[in-house]
Enzyme design. Structure first.
Site, PDB file in Angstrom:
ATOM      1  N   ASP A 138       0.820  -1.218   0.000  1.00  0.00           N
ATOM      2  CA  ASP A 138       0.000   0.000   0.000  1.00  0.00           C
ATOM      3  C   ASP A 138       0.856   1.272   0.000  1.00  0.00           C
ATOM      4  OD1 ASP A 138      -1.981  -1.875   0.249  1.00  0.00           O
ATOM      5  OD2 ASP A 138      -2.369  -1.482   2.372  1.00  0.00           O
ATOM      6  N   ARG A 286       0.245  -9.316  -4.327  1.00  0.00           N
ATOM      7  CA  ARG A 286       1.170  -9.486  -3.189  1.00  0.00           C
ATOM      8  C   ARG A 286       2.027 -10.730  -3.339  1.00  0.00           C
ATOM      9  NH1 ARG A 286      -2.928  -8.771   1.622  1.00  0.00           N
ATOM     10  NH2 ARG A 286      -2.090 -10.771   2.202  1.00  0.00           N
TER      11      ARG A 286
END
Ligand code: F6P
Length: 358
Positions: A138, A286
Protein backbone atom coordinates in the site's frame (compact mmCIF):
# COMPACT_ATOMS: atom_id res chain seq x y z
CA UNK A 1 25.74 -6.17 23.92
CA UNK A 2 23.09 -7.71 21.69
CA UNK A 3 23.40 -11.52 21.73
CA UNK A 4 19.99 -12.85 20.86
CA UNK A 5 17.39 -11.18 18.64
CA UNK A 6 13.91 -12.01 17.37
CA UNK A 7 12.34 -11.31 13.98
CA UNK A 8 8.64 -11.34 13.17
CA UNK A 9 6.56 -10.56 10.09
CA UNK A 10 3.06 -9.29 10.77
CA UNK A 11 -0.04 -8.28 8.78
CA UNK A 12 -0.55 -8.95 5.07
CA UNK A 13 2.49 -10.50 3.39
CA UNK A 14 4.35 -8.96 0.46
CA UNK A 15 7.37 -9.67 -1.73
CA UNK A 16 10.58 -8.64 0.03
CA UNK A 17 9.84 -10.00 3.52
CA UNK A 18 12.30 -12.88 3.08
CA UNK A 19 14.88 -10.60 1.48
CA UNK A 20 14.62 -8.40 4.60
CA UNK A 21 14.88 -11.35 7.01
CA UNK A 22 17.97 -12.48 5.10
CA UNK A 23 19.54 -9.01 5.18
CA UNK A 24 19.02 -8.61 8.93
CA UNK A 25 20.37 -12.11 9.64
CA UNK A 26 23.35 -11.94 7.28
CA UNK A 27 24.34 -8.49 8.54
CA UNK A 28 24.07 -9.55 12.18
CA UNK A 29 26.26 -12.59 11.50
CA UNK A 30 28.76 -10.34 9.78
CA UNK A 31 28.73 -7.64 12.48
CA UNK A 32 28.96 -10.06 15.41
CA UNK A 33 31.28 -12.52 13.64
CA UNK A 34 28.67 -15.27 13.92
CA UNK A 35 28.27 -14.77 17.71
CA UNK A 36 24.59 -13.98 17.43
CA UNK A 37 21.46 -16.03 17.99
CA UNK A 38 18.42 -15.33 15.87
CA UNK A 39 14.91 -16.42 16.72
CA UNK A 40 12.12 -16.40 14.14
CA UNK A 41 8.74 -15.71 15.76
CA UNK A 42 6.06 -17.63 13.86
CA UNK A 43 2.93 -15.97 12.45
CA UNK A 44 3.64 -12.45 13.65
CA UNK A 45 2.39 -11.13 17.00
CA UNK A 46 0.20 -14.23 17.29
CA UNK A 47 3.40 -16.28 17.70
CA UNK A 48 4.77 -13.78 20.21
CA UNK A 49 1.57 -14.00 22.24
CA UNK A 50 1.61 -17.80 22.17
CA UNK A 51 5.38 -18.33 22.43
CA UNK A 52 5.75 -19.96 19.00
CA UNK A 53 9.19 -19.58 17.49
CA UNK A 54 12.14 -21.35 15.93
CA UNK A 55 15.89 -20.71 15.93
CA UNK A 56 17.08 -19.31 12.59
CA UNK A 57 20.38 -20.64 11.33
CA UNK A 58 22.35 -19.77 8.20
CA UNK A 59 20.60 -22.62 6.38
CA UNK A 60 17.26 -20.91 6.96
CA UNK A 61 18.19 -17.56 5.52
CA UNK A 62 20.34 -18.80 2.65
CA UNK A 63 18.66 -18.68 -0.77
CA UNK A 64 15.60 -16.71 0.33
CA UNK A 65 16.44 -13.39 -1.35
CA UNK A 66 14.13 -14.09 -4.27
CA UNK A 67 11.47 -16.04 -2.41
CA UNK A 68 7.97 -14.50 -2.12
CA UNK A 69 5.86 -14.60 1.07
CA UNK A 70 7.55 -15.05 4.45
CA UNK A 71 9.39 -18.07 5.82
CA UNK A 72 8.09 -17.11 9.28
CA UNK A 73 4.41 -17.02 8.40
CA UNK A 74 2.22 -14.05 9.15
CA UNK A 75 -1.17 -13.24 10.58
CA UNK A 76 -3.40 -10.22 11.09
CA UNK A 77 -3.62 -9.52 14.82
CA UNK A 78 -5.71 -6.31 14.95
CA UNK A 79 -4.21 -3.56 17.08
CA UNK A 80 -7.64 -2.60 18.44
CA UNK A 81 -7.85 -6.01 20.14
CA UNK A 82 -4.31 -5.99 21.56
CA UNK A 83 -5.40 -4.43 24.85
CA UNK A 84 -8.70 -6.29 24.98
CA UNK A 85 -9.06 -9.50 26.98
CA UNK A 86 -11.17 -11.81 24.82
CA UNK A 87 -12.93 -15.11 25.63
CA UNK A 88 -9.61 -16.95 25.78
CA UNK A 89 -8.77 -14.79 28.84
CA UNK A 90 -5.31 -13.98 27.50
CA UNK A 91 -3.65 -10.68 28.37
CA UNK A 92 -1.87 -10.31 25.02
CA UNK A 93 0.52 -7.55 26.04
CA UNK A 94 1.58 -9.40 29.22
CA UNK A 95 2.08 -12.62 27.22
CA UNK A 96 4.18 -10.87 24.59
CA UNK A 97 6.39 -9.36 27.30
CA UNK A 98 6.65 -12.69 29.07
CA UNK A 99 7.61 -14.56 25.90
CA UNK A 100 10.11 -11.87 24.87
CA UNK A 101 11.81 -12.39 28.23
CA UNK A 102 11.46 -16.20 28.15
CA UNK A 103 13.13 -16.22 24.74
CA UNK A 104 15.86 -14.07 26.28
CA UNK A 105 15.68 -11.53 23.47
CA UNK A 106 17.81 -8.40 23.50
CA UNK A 107 15.89 -6.92 20.60
CA UNK A 108 12.91 -7.65 18.34
CA UNK A 109 12.66 -6.68 14.65
CA UNK A 110 9.04 -6.20 13.54
CA UNK A 111 8.46 -6.21 9.77
CA UNK A 112 5.07 -4.81 8.93
CA UNK A 113 2.66 -2.08 7.96
CA UNK A 114 0.57 0.44 9.88
CA UNK A 115 -1.08 -2.02 12.28
CA UNK A 116 2.27 -3.65 13.02
CA UNK A 117 3.75 -0.24 13.88
CA UNK A 118 0.97 0.52 16.36
CA UNK A 119 1.58 -2.71 18.26
CA UNK A 120 5.36 -2.24 17.99
CA UNK A 121 4.93 1.19 19.58
CA UNK A 122 2.94 -0.35 22.41
CA UNK A 123 5.66 -2.95 23.04
CA UNK A 124 8.35 -0.27 22.86
CA UNK A 125 6.48 1.78 25.46
CA UNK A 126 6.32 -1.38 27.62
CA UNK A 127 10.13 -1.37 27.62
CA UNK A 128 10.93 -3.95 24.91
CA UNK A 129 13.76 -3.15 22.49
CA UNK A 130 11.98 -2.82 19.17
CA UNK A 131 13.12 -1.93 15.66
CA UNK A 132 10.53 -1.84 12.84
CA UNK A 133 10.94 -2.16 9.07
CA UNK A 134 8.35 -0.74 6.63
CA UNK A 135 6.55 -3.38 4.61
CA UNK A 136 3.43 -2.93 2.52
CA UNK A 137 2.21 -2.93 -1.06
CA UNK A 138 0.00 0.00 0.00
CA UNK A 139 3.08 2.27 0.46
CA UNK A 140 1.18 4.19 3.13
CA UNK A 141 3.56 4.13 6.10
CA UNK A 142 4.23 7.61 7.42
CA UNK A 143 7.80 8.92 7.41
CA UNK A 144 9.31 6.82 4.62
CA UNK A 145 9.53 7.62 0.91
CA UNK A 146 8.80 4.01 0.07
CA UNK A 147 8.01 0.63 1.67
CA UNK A 148 9.37 -2.69 0.43
CA UNK A 149 6.81 -4.71 -1.53
CA UNK A 150 5.32 -1.63 -3.17
CA UNK A 151 7.33 -1.61 -6.37
CA UNK A 152 6.83 -5.34 -6.98
CA UNK A 153 3.07 -4.82 -6.62
CA UNK A 154 3.26 -1.85 -9.01
CA UNK A 155 4.98 -4.11 -11.57
CA UNK A 156 2.33 -6.82 -11.18
CA UNK A 157 -0.56 -4.34 -11.38
CA UNK A 158 1.03 -2.68 -14.41
CA UNK A 159 1.25 -6.05 -16.13
CA UNK A 160 -2.48 -6.58 -15.46
CA UNK A 161 -3.30 -3.18 -16.97
CA UNK A 162 -1.06 -3.92 -19.98
CA UNK A 163 -2.90 -7.17 -20.60
CA UNK A 164 -6.28 -5.52 -20.10
CA UNK A 165 -5.31 -3.04 -22.80
CA UNK A 166 -4.79 -5.58 -25.58
CA UNK A 167 -8.07 -7.37 -25.02
CA UNK A 168 -10.01 -4.13 -24.44
CA UNK A 169 -8.73 -2.82 -27.76
CA UNK A 170 -9.65 -5.96 -29.73
CA UNK A 171 -13.17 -6.04 -28.30
CA UNK A 172 -13.73 -2.27 -28.19
CA UNK A 173 -14.57 -2.51 -24.52
CA UNK A 174 -14.06 -0.56 -21.35
CA UNK A 175 -12.21 -2.53 -18.68
CA UNK A 176 -12.27 -1.49 -15.04
CA UNK A 177 -9.25 -2.89 -13.16
CA UNK A 178 -9.58 -2.92 -9.36
CA UNK A 179 -6.30 -2.62 -7.49
CA UNK A 180 -5.40 -3.06 -3.83
CA UNK A 181 -4.11 -0.35 -1.52
CA UNK A 182 -6.62 -0.29 1.35
CA UNK A 183 -7.35 3.42 2.00
CA UNK A 184 -4.48 4.69 -0.11
CA UNK A 185 -4.20 5.21 -3.85
CA UNK A 186 -0.44 4.87 -4.38
CA UNK A 187 -0.55 1.46 -6.03
CA UNK A 188 -3.37 2.46 -8.41
CA UNK A 189 -1.80 5.81 -9.21
CA UNK A 190 1.65 4.38 -9.99
CA UNK A 191 0.47 1.34 -11.93
CA UNK A 192 -2.22 3.39 -13.65
CA UNK A 193 0.40 5.79 -14.98
CA UNK A 194 2.85 2.97 -15.80
CA UNK A 195 0.14 1.02 -17.62
CA UNK A 196 -1.25 4.05 -19.47
CA UNK A 197 -4.71 3.87 -17.87
CA UNK A 198 -7.15 6.45 -19.21
CA UNK A 199 -8.91 6.98 -15.87
CA UNK A 200 -7.35 6.58 -12.40
CA UNK A 201 -9.63 6.65 -9.37
CA UNK A 202 -8.16 6.77 -5.86
CA UNK A 203 -9.71 7.13 -2.39
CA UNK A 204 -7.96 10.44 -1.77
CA UNK A 205 -9.93 12.01 -4.65
CA UNK A 206 -13.64 10.97 -4.71
CA UNK A 207 -14.85 10.61 -8.29
CA UNK A 208 -17.72 12.21 -10.15
CA UNK A 209 -19.23 9.78 -12.68
CA UNK A 210 -19.99 12.71 -15.03
CA UNK A 211 -16.28 13.55 -15.31
CA UNK A 212 -15.51 9.93 -16.16
CA UNK A 213 -18.29 9.79 -18.76
CA UNK A 214 -17.21 12.98 -20.49
CA UNK A 215 -13.61 11.68 -20.60
CA UNK A 216 -14.73 8.36 -22.11
CA UNK A 217 -16.97 10.13 -24.61
CA UNK A 218 -14.16 12.46 -25.62
CA UNK A 219 -11.94 9.44 -26.26
CA UNK A 220 -14.74 7.76 -28.19
CA UNK A 221 -15.28 10.87 -30.35
CA UNK A 222 -11.54 10.87 -31.06
CA UNK A 223 -11.82 7.34 -32.43
CA UNK A 224 -10.65 5.55 -29.27
CA UNK A 225 -13.38 2.99 -28.79
CA UNK A 226 -11.83 1.28 -25.76
CA UNK A 227 -10.66 2.56 -22.38
CA UNK A 228 -8.96 1.33 -19.23
CA UNK A 229 -10.06 2.52 -15.81
CA UNK A 230 -7.75 1.78 -12.87
CA UNK A 231 -9.77 1.97 -9.66
CA UNK A 232 -8.40 1.59 -6.14
CA UNK A 233 -10.33 -0.84 -3.94
CA UNK A 234 -10.94 2.03 -1.48
CA UNK A 235 -12.25 4.53 -4.05
CA UNK A 236 -15.67 6.13 -3.68
CA UNK A 237 -17.82 8.71 -5.41
CA UNK A 238 -18.36 12.36 -4.45
CA UNK A 239 -21.89 11.47 -3.35
CA UNK A 240 -20.58 8.69 -1.14
CA UNK A 241 -17.95 11.06 0.25
CA UNK A 242 -20.77 13.13 1.75
CA UNK A 243 -22.02 10.09 3.71
CA UNK A 244 -20.78 8.54 6.93
CA UNK A 245 -18.79 5.34 6.26
CA UNK A 246 -21.55 3.23 7.85
CA UNK A 247 -24.22 4.59 5.50
CA UNK A 248 -21.92 4.12 2.51
CA UNK A 249 -21.31 0.52 3.45
CA UNK A 250 -25.04 -0.12 3.96
CA UNK A 251 -25.84 1.28 0.52
CA UNK A 252 -23.16 -0.85 -1.11
CA UNK A 253 -24.37 -3.90 0.77
CA UNK A 254 -27.85 -3.36 -0.68
CA UNK A 255 -26.23 -3.40 -4.13
CA UNK A 256 -24.38 -6.58 -3.16
CA UNK A 257 -20.97 -4.89 -3.48
CA UNK A 258 -18.16 -4.05 -1.08
CA UNK A 259 -16.11 -1.92 -3.46
CA UNK A 260 -17.02 0.64 -6.11
CA UNK A 261 -15.67 -1.39 -9.07
CA UNK A 262 -18.75 -3.31 -10.23
CA UNK A 263 -21.14 -0.47 -9.41
CA UNK A 264 -19.03 1.82 -11.54
CA UNK A 265 -18.74 -0.69 -14.39
CA UNK A 266 -22.51 -1.21 -14.50
CA UNK A 267 -23.18 2.53 -14.48
CA UNK A 268 -20.64 3.14 -17.25
CA UNK A 269 -22.06 0.37 -19.41
CA UNK A 270 -25.59 1.70 -18.90
CA UNK A 271 -24.71 5.32 -19.58
CA UNK A 272 -22.27 4.84 -22.49
CA UNK A 273 -23.77 1.76 -24.11
CA UNK A 274 -20.20 0.37 -24.35
CA UNK A 275 -19.50 -3.15 -23.19
CA UNK A 276 -17.72 -2.92 -19.84
CA UNK A 277 -15.83 -5.63 -17.96
CA UNK A 278 -14.06 -5.77 -14.61
CA UNK A 279 -10.78 -7.39 -13.54
CA UNK A 280 -9.85 -7.92 -9.89
CA UNK A 281 -6.30 -9.34 -9.62
CA UNK A 282 -6.56 -9.39 -5.81
CA UNK A 283 -3.82 -11.14 -3.83
CA UNK A 284 -1.77 -11.84 -6.95
CA UNK A 285 -0.54 -8.27 -6.37
CA UNK A 286 1.17 -9.49 -3.19
CA UNK A 287 2.50 -12.72 -4.61
CA UNK A 288 5.72 -14.01 -6.08
CA UNK A 289 9.31 -12.91 -6.13
CA UNK A 290 10.34 -9.33 -5.23
CA UNK A 291 11.46 -7.12 -8.12
CA UNK A 292 15.09 -5.94 -8.23
CA UNK A 293 14.19 -2.57 -6.64
CA UNK A 294 12.50 -4.28 -3.68
CA UNK A 295 15.40 -6.72 -3.26
CA UNK A 296 17.81 -3.82 -2.96
CA UNK A 297 15.50 -1.81 -0.70
CA UNK A 298 14.85 -4.80 1.57
CA UNK A 299 18.58 -5.50 1.75
CA UNK A 300 19.40 -1.89 2.59
CA UNK A 301 16.63 -1.68 5.21
CA UNK A 302 17.63 -5.02 6.79
CA UNK A 303 21.31 -4.23 6.92
CA UNK A 304 20.60 -0.77 8.40
CA UNK A 305 18.34 -2.35 11.04
CA UNK A 306 21.15 -4.74 12.04
CA UNK A 307 23.47 -1.75 12.54
CA UNK A 308 20.86 -0.05 14.75
CA UNK A 309 20.75 -3.22 16.88
CA UNK A 310 24.54 -3.32 17.11
CA UNK A 311 24.51 0.30 18.31
CA UNK A 312 21.67 -0.57 20.71
CA UNK A 313 19.45 2.10 19.17
CA UNK A 314 15.91 0.93 19.78
CA UNK A 315 12.38 2.32 19.48
CA UNK A 316 13.16 3.17 15.85
CA UNK A 317 11.36 2.65 12.54
CA UNK A 318 13.71 2.16 9.59
CA UNK A 319 12.85 4.48 6.69
CA UNK A 320 14.04 6.01 3.47
CA UNK A 321 13.91 9.79 3.53
CA UNK A 322 14.89 11.74 0.42
CA UNK A 323 16.59 8.62 -0.91
CA UNK A 324 18.68 8.01 2.23
CA UNK A 325 18.24 5.04 4.58
CA UNK A 326 17.60 6.36 8.07
CA UNK A 327 15.02 6.01 10.85
CA UNK A 328 12.17 7.74 12.67
CA UNK A 329 11.06 7.18 16.27
CA UNK A 330 8.38 4.44 16.19
CA UNK A 331 6.07 6.63 18.25
CA UNK A 332 6.12 9.27 15.49
CA UNK A 333 5.15 6.69 12.84
CA UNK A 334 2.52 4.71 14.77
CA UNK A 335 -1.09 5.73 14.21
CA UNK A 336 -0.43 7.83 11.12
CA UNK A 337 -0.58 6.99 7.45
CA UNK A 338 0.86 8.53 4.29
CA UNK A 339 -1.87 9.08 1.72
CA UNK A 340 -1.62 10.59 -1.76
CA UNK A 341 -1.75 14.37 -1.57
CA UNK A 342 -3.55 15.96 -4.48
CA UNK A 343 -0.80 18.49 -5.11
CA UNK A 344 2.02 15.91 -5.28
CA UNK A 345 4.23 15.67 -8.37
CA UNK A 346 2.88 12.36 -9.61
CA UNK A 347 -0.69 13.73 -9.59
CA UNK A 348 0.54 16.74 -11.57
CA UNK A 349 2.13 14.34 -14.06
CA UNK A 350 -1.13 12.40 -14.39
CA UNK A 351 -3.04 15.62 -15.08
CA UNK A 352 -0.48 16.71 -17.64
CA UNK A 353 -0.91 13.35 -19.39
CA UNK A 354 -4.66 14.11 -19.56
CA UNK A 355 -5.52 11.14 -17.39
CA UNK A 356 -8.98 11.57 -15.88
CA UNK A 357 -8.70 11.45 -12.08
CA UNK A 358 -12.44 11.42 -11.61
O1 F6P B 1 -2.31 -4.12 3.32
C1 F6P B 1 -2.09 -4.88 2.20
C2 F6P B 1 -3.39 -5.32 1.60
O2 F6P B 1 -3.10 -6.14 0.48
C3 F6P B 1 -4.34 -4.21 1.19
O3 F6P B 1 -3.99 -3.59 -0.01
C4 F6P B 1 -5.65 -4.93 1.16
O4 F6P B 1 -6.72 -4.06 1.40
C5 F6P B 1 -5.51 -5.92 2.29
O5 F6P B 1 -4.13 -6.10 2.51
C6 F6P B 1 -6.15 -7.25 2.05
O6 F6P B 1 -6.09 -7.97 3.22
P1 F6P B 1 -6.26 -9.54 3.36
O7 F6P B 1 -5.03 -10.18 2.79
O8 F6P B 1 -6.35 -9.76 4.82
O9 F6P B 1 -7.46 -9.90 2.58
Amino acid sequence: MVKRVGILTSGGDCPGLNATIRAISKSLHHIFENKIEIVGILDGYHGLIHGKYKEITEDDFADILTLGGTILGTKRTPFKLMQVIEEDNIDKIAEMKKNYNNMKLDCLFCLGGNGTHKTANLLSKEGLNIITLPKTIDNDIWGTDVCFGFHTAVNIATDVIDKAHTTAKSHKRIIVVELMGNKSGWLTLYSGIAGGADVILIPENPYDINNILSHLNKRFNNGKNYSIIAVAEGAYSVDEAKMKKKKRMELRKKLGEKNATNILAKEIEKLTGLETRTIVPGHIQRGGSPCAYDRILATQFGSYAATLAKNEQFGLAVAMIDGKITSNPIQKVAGKSKLVTLNCEVIETAKQMEICLG
